[in-house]
Scaffold this motif. Structure first.
Motif, PDB file in Angstrom:
ATOM      1  N   THR A  12       0.827  -1.201   0.000  1.00  0.00           N
ATOM      2  CA  THR A  12       0.000   0.000   0.000  1.00  0.00           C
ATOM      3  C   THR A  12       0.861   1.249   0.000  1.00  0.00           C
ATOM      4  OG1 THR A  12      -1.745  -1.177   1.184  1.00  0.00           O
ATOM      5  CG2 THR A  12      -1.831   1.218   1.243  1.00  0.00           C
ATOM      6  N   SER A  13       1.926   1.228   0.753  1.00  0.00           N
ATOM      7  CA  SER A  13       2.849   2.366   0.791  1.00  0.00           C
ATOM      8  C   SER A  13       3.472   2.602  -0.583  1.00  0.00           C
ATOM      9  CB  SER A  13       3.932   2.114   1.825  1.00  0.00           C
ATOM     10  OG  SER A  13       4.891   3.135   1.792  1.00  0.00           O
ATOM     11  N   GLN A  15       2.219   1.737  -3.485  1.00  0.00           N
ATOM     12  CA  GLN A  15       1.173   2.243  -4.377  1.00  0.00           C
ATOM     13  C   GLN A  15       0.922   3.728  -4.130  1.00  0.00           C
ATOM     14  OE1 GLN A  15      -2.041  -0.445  -3.448  1.00  0.00           O
ATOM     15  NE2 GLN A  15      -1.657  -1.685  -5.262  1.00  0.00           N
ATOM     16  N   ASN A  16       0.878   4.120  -2.886  1.00  0.00           N
ATOM     17  CA  ASN A  16       0.662   5.529  -2.566  1.00  0.00           C
ATOM     18  C   ASN A  16       1.798   6.404  -3.078  1.00  0.00           C
ATOM     19  OD1 ASN A  16      -1.800   5.026  -1.358  1.00  0.00           O
ATOM     20  ND2 ASN A  16      -0.942   4.841   0.691  1.00  0.00           N
ATOM     21  N   TYR A  19       1.219   6.788  -6.821  1.00  0.00           N
ATOM     22  CA  TYR A  19       0.147   7.752  -7.103  1.00  0.00           C
ATOM     23  C   TYR A  19       0.637   9.181  -6.873  1.00  0.00           C
ATOM     24  CZ  TYR A  19      -2.938   3.663  -6.927  1.00  0.00           C
ATOM     25  OH  TYR A  19      -3.529   2.449  -7.146  1.00  0.00           O
TER      26      TYR A  19
END
Length: 91
Positions: A12-13, A15-16, A19
């Motif tokens: 998740t980190s 991916q963030n 983005y």
């Protein structure tokens, strides 16, 4: 895992961060072109195509399953096979 992130949190980190990187690229691009320069979409498209060229191709599944057969005693082999399939689908 004590000092680092859990695997899912690490994903998740990442991916963030991706983005945020793309948001910054878009934000830094000029809104209009004053002359013969490339448009914002062309610059981003060129950058994405360059990135795509540097990504390795698909991974052949047969050599992986031969070298690391999926067995009950070796659960990581199953995970490896699943990840190769997921990676190839992603590309």
């Amino acid at each position: 895992e004590i000092f680092g992130l859990h695997d899912n949190a690490d994903i998740t980190s990442a991916q963030n961060e991706t983005y945020a990187l793309f948001a910054n690229i878009i934000a830094l691009q000029p809104r209009s072109s004053a002359g013969g320069g490339k448009s914002r979409e062309e610059i981003i498209s060129d950058w994405a195509n360059d990135l795509r060229k540097r990504i390795p191709g698909t991974i052949p599944l047969d050599p992986v399953t031969k070298k690391y057969p999926t067995m009950y005693e070796e659960s990581m082999n199953t995970v490896l096979t699943q990840e190769v399939i997921r990676y190839n689908k992603l590309l």
